[in-house]
Design an enzyme around this catalytic site. Sequence first.
Site, PDB file in Angstrom:
ATOM      1  N   GLU A   1     -22.024  -5.847  13.163  1.00 11.95           N
ATOM      2  CA  GLU A   1     -21.700  -4.493  13.458  1.00 11.95           C
ATOM      3  C   GLU A   1     -20.612  -4.671  14.655  1.00 11.95           C
ATOM      4  OE1 GLU A   1     -23.508  -0.453  15.221  1.00 11.95           O
ATOM      5  OE2 GLU A   1     -24.729  -1.543  13.962  1.00 11.95           O
TER       6      GLU A   1
ATOM      7  N   ASP B   1     -23.775   5.870  23.124  1.00 10.89           N
ATOM      8  CA  ASP B   1     -23.752   4.699  23.615  1.00 10.89           C
ATOM      9  C   ASP B   1     -24.525   4.552  25.151  1.00 10.89           C
ATOM     10  OD1 ASP B   1     -22.711   3.747  21.427  1.00 10.89           O
ATOM     11  OD2 ASP B   1     -20.650   3.573  22.644  1.00 10.89           O
TER      12      ASP B   1
END
EC number: 4.2.1.20
Length: 258
Positions: free
Chosen positions: A47, A58
């Site tokens: 990824e 995040d």
Amino acid sequence: MGVEKIKAAFENGKKAFIPYVMGGDGGLEKLKERIRFLDEAGASIVEIGIPFSDPVADGPTIQRAGKRALDSGVTVKGIFQALIEVRKEVQIPFVLMTYLNPVLAFGKERFVEKCLEAGVDGIIVPDLPYEEQNIIAPLLREANIALIPLVTVTSPIERIEKITSESEGFVYAVTVAGVTGVRQNFKEEIHSYLEKVKLHVNLPVVAGFGISTKEHVEEMVTICDGVVVGSKIIELLENEKREEICELIYATKQKEEA
């Protein structure tokens, strides 16, 4: 290529280990080198994060990696170019993790064209609501690139079924409430949530967010079909502790034989 390549990573009871790397953290040559290493180490899918200035999903480690990439002048175009080059050397499926803004800023048609050119097999857009998928889903479908859905602990089963009914590739089951990052352990309800997701979807289910140890990996792959490890991979790559990455991959693969 595309959807079939992702499917193959889960065939015959295979458990998928999916490491996350931030595109351009440490430079684009480093991105290519890290993809080569992860491919050789036996990762199932890689990824690749597209850095963005407002990465709402995040945690701090990935945010810092994204900031380093942006500060060094890395662009979406540059990341695609690096992927085009390294794709000639590796067969591992590529999944891009990108927020919607970089896709729209780049131009969605051009973005999908570049995905095809770089041999990208799937994309994850964490801030794209299911109701707005048509912004990019038809273009991806036409290109045979999987738009991978995210489901969360708080998603009702009806919604999970709806979100995943037209999806391809795999289902990314978010194992914690909140952002990505390293965690000590997982609550009991995570197990029942993952089992519930497995029961109601027709795609492989991959657990992600907060997975950082061999014990986490073993725990998760007994319930689902694979794991995504992000913050911990960034940390280990940064500190050149690559043997620990190999151990995490080994822990995943061991469960195939169990």
